[in-house]
Write a protein that holds these residues in place. Structure first.
Motif, PDB file in Angstrom:
ATOM      1  N   GLU A 146     -11.938   1.745  -3.280  1.00 20.33           N
ATOM      2  CA  GLU A 146     -11.883   0.336  -2.914  1.00 20.33           C
ATOM      3  C   GLU A 146     -12.939  -0.402  -3.730  1.00 20.33           C
ATOM      4  OE1 GLU A 146     -12.089  -2.681   0.944  1.00 20.33           O
ATOM      5  OE2 GLU A 146     -12.663  -0.573   1.184  1.00 20.33           O
ATOM      6  N   ARG A 170     -14.914   9.934   6.598  1.00 17.63           N
ATOM      7  CA  ARG A 170     -13.920   9.606   5.575  1.00 17.63           C
ATOM      8  C   ARG A 170     -14.474   8.659   4.521  1.00 17.63           C
ATOM      9  NH1 ARG A 170      -8.879   6.831   6.630  1.00 17.63           N
ATOM     10  NH2 ARG A 170     -10.056   5.561   8.111  1.00 17.63           N
ATOM     11  N   ILE A 208     -11.971   7.499   1.545  1.00 14.79           N
ATOM     12  CA  ILE A 208     -12.031   6.198   0.904  1.00 14.79           C
ATOM     13  C   ILE A 208     -13.452   5.970   0.392  1.00 14.79           C
ATOM     14  CG2 ILE A 208     -11.800   3.697   1.207  1.00 14.79           C
ATOM     15  CD1 ILE A 208      -9.758   4.220   3.403  1.00 14.79           C
ATOM     16  N   ASP A 264       2.582   4.852   1.366  1.00 11.52           N
ATOM     17  CA  ASP A 264       2.064   5.996   2.108  1.00 11.52           C
ATOM     18  C   ASP A 264       0.638   6.327   1.677  1.00 11.52           C
ATOM     19  OD1 ASP A 264       4.475   6.269   3.445  1.00 11.52           O
ATOM     20  OD2 ASP A 264       5.302   7.629   1.924  1.00 11.52           O
ATOM     21  N   PRO A 265      -0.181   6.795   2.612  1.00 10.39           N
ATOM     22  CA  PRO A 265      -1.559   7.155   2.250  1.00 10.39           C
ATOM     23  C   PRO A 265      -1.606   8.385   1.359  1.00 10.39           C
ATOM     24  CG  PRO A 265      -1.088   7.792   4.506  1.00 10.39           C
ATOM     25  CD  PRO A 265       0.094   6.983   4.038  1.00 10.39           C
ATOM     26  N   TYR A 278      -6.150   0.101   4.915  1.00 11.18           N
ATOM     27  CA  TYR A 278      -5.591   1.021   3.929  1.00 11.18           C
ATOM     28  C   TYR A 278      -5.007   2.267   4.565  1.00 11.18           C
ATOM     29  CZ  TYR A 278      -7.946  -2.130   0.744  1.00 11.18           C
ATOM     30  OH  TYR A 278      -8.356  -3.248   0.073  1.00 11.18           O
ATOM     31  N   GLY A 279      -5.009   2.315   5.887  1.00 10.73           N
ATOM     32  CA  GLY A 279      -4.307   3.392   6.563  1.00 10.73           C
ATOM     33  C   GLY A 279      -5.050   4.711   6.531  1.00 10.73           C
ATOM     34  N   ALA A 280      -4.281   5.786   6.623  1.00  9.79           N
ATOM     35  CA  ALA A 280      -4.841   7.116   6.859  1.00  9.79           C
ATOM     36  C   ALA A 280      -5.132   7.886   5.577  1.00  9.79           C
ATOM     37  CB  ALA A 280      -3.897   7.914   7.755  1.00  9.79           C
ATOM     38  N   TRP A 281      -5.701   7.220   4.581  1.00 16.60           N
ATOM     39  CA  TRP A 281      -6.148   7.968   3.405  1.00 16.60           C
ATOM     40  C   TRP A 281      -7.200   8.985   3.842  1.00 16.60           C
ATOM     41  CZ3 TRP A 281      -5.053   7.413  -1.990  1.00 16.60           C
ATOM     42  CH2 TRP A 281      -4.033   6.507  -2.268  1.00 16.60           C
ATOM     43  N   LYS A 282      -7.157  10.168   3.260  1.00 18.31           N
ATOM     44  CA  LYS A 282      -8.078  11.221   3.688  1.00 18.31           C
ATOM     45  C   LYS A 282      -9.531  10.861   3.398  1.00 18.31           C
ATOM     46  CE  LYS A 282      -4.787  15.048   3.419  1.00 18.31           C
ATOM     47  NZ  LYS A 282      -4.479  16.364   2.821  1.00 18.31           N
ATOM     48  N   LEU A 309      -8.972   7.287  -2.228  1.00 21.56           N
ATOM     49  CA  LEU A 309      -8.786   5.884  -2.577  1.00 21.56           C
ATOM     50  C   LEU A 309     -10.116   5.270  -2.981  1.00 21.56           C
ATOM     51  CD1 LEU A 309      -6.783   3.360  -2.473  1.00 21.56           C
ATOM     52  CD2 LEU A 309      -7.821   2.896  -0.234  1.00 21.56           C
ATOM     53  N   MET A 320       0.801  -1.221   0.000  1.00 17.03           N
ATOM     54  CA  MET A 320       0.000   0.000   0.000  1.00 17.03           C
ATOM     55  C   MET A 320       0.836   1.274   0.000  1.00 17.03           C
ATOM     56  SD  MET A 320      -3.165  -0.549  -0.407  1.00 17.03           S
ATOM     57  CE  MET A 320      -3.746   1.105  -0.031  1.00 17.03           C
TER      58      MET A 320
END
Length: 312
Positions: free
Chosen positions: A62, A102, A80, A55-56, A74-78, A60, A53
């Motif tokens: 999905e 988010r 999704i 860095d965010p 998927y972590g800290a995506w601003k 994103l 994956m």
């Protein structure tokens, strides 16, 4: 029209719109994942996602999000966007993930993604491509909504895996794992040859940056006899072998969308899947200014699924 260099194994012979695999009212999450019988598969897929994956980013997509099994990985995506054809799967995802602003929930068909060109700087498609009767059309649709340079983590089911090879030589299966064409082993469930998939991805301007072989030990007798921690550790050790030889049933790839992106309409997000017109930005039911089709927003889920009469 398909490009001239598209591998023959992926040429569509369908005169009508590709069929869609619909998980509406399915207990897939509960019966397949929550029972613990797929604990090994879930764990090694999480390991693969951690490796791929990076860095965010900002936005994103999905694809085939289902009940949100992977979303929090998927972590800290601003932001999704969870997209699935099944509204009931997305309802389960909302219940699992809560009212986090988010997350945007969209019921839609991957062949007709309801977004403007070049919108996303990242995408994932896990355990989804194997339901696509026309993988070229599906991936071309994904490519359209990705910005130039966007990351795309893709998983596909590999027909040339160790178990299939052994079964073929022992006479326990009729289909040949070495032939380039996809095999439909159950209705709307396809396995793909990794060499042909690489050719297809290149034809769509996707550059393969890293490839992992995942879930080597997807056999019940092994999962019952070998401790879970040891089994996942062995899989983790073997995953990088996907760079040279793909022999596991799942292949995970980190792709980069190359080439230029068509301009994005100013402040646009959604596009009408029926006519392609940009839609007004609103957190409610949308009306297409072009074809006047109405797209419902209900209980936190946008519904852009085309009716059968709209799909040709």
């Amino acid at each position: 029209m398909l490009p001239n260099n598209l591998p023959n194994a992926f040429e569509s012979t369908m005169s009508n719109y590709p069929p869609v695999c619909d998980y509406t009212d399915s207990d897939y999450q509960a019966s397949f994942w929550d029972t613990g019988e797929r604990r090994y598969e879930d764990a090694v897929e999480e390991i693969a996602l951690q490796r791929l994956m990076g860095d965010p980013g900002h936005l994103l997509l999905e694809l085939g999000a289902g009940a949100g099994r992977n979303t929090l990985r998927y972590g800290a995506w601003k932001r999704i966007v969870l997209l699935d054809y099944s509204r009931t799967q997305l309802e389960q995802a909302r219940e699992r993930l809560g009212e986090d602003p988010r997350f945007v929930y969209v019921a839609a068909d991957i062949y007709k993604l309801p977004f403007v060109n070049g919108l996303f700087d990242g995408a994932t498609m896990i355990r989804t491509l194997h339901h696509m009767a026309d993988p070229y059309a599906a991936l071309a649709s994904v490519q359209r909504v990705l910005a130039g340079g966007a990351r795309f983590v893709l998983e596909f089911a590999n027909k040339r895996n160790i178990k299939a090879i052994a079964r073929y030589f022992l006479g326990k299966q009729t289909w040949n794992p070495f032939t380039p064409d996809p095999v439909e082993f159950v209705a709307l469930n396809y396995n793909f040859h990794p060499v042909q998939m690489r050719k297809l991805l290149r034809s769509l301007n996707f550059k393969i940056e890293r490839q992992l072989s995942v879930s080597f030990f997807r056999m019940n007798f092994l999962k019952r006899r070998i401790p879970h921690r040891l089994l996942t550790g062995m899989d983790k050790f073997l995953q990088p072998s996907g760079k040279w030889l793909q022999l596991a049933p799942s292949i995970f790839s980190r792709l980069r969308r190359e080439g230029i992106t068509l301009p994005v309409a100013h402040n646009s997000f959604f596009a009408c899947p029926a006519c392609g017109q940009s839609l007004p930005d609103a957190a409610n039911t949308l009306v297409c200014p072009g074809c006047k089709k109405v797209w419902e927003y209900r209980e936190g889920i946008y519904d852009f699924r085309l009716g059968e009469h709209d799909s040709h």
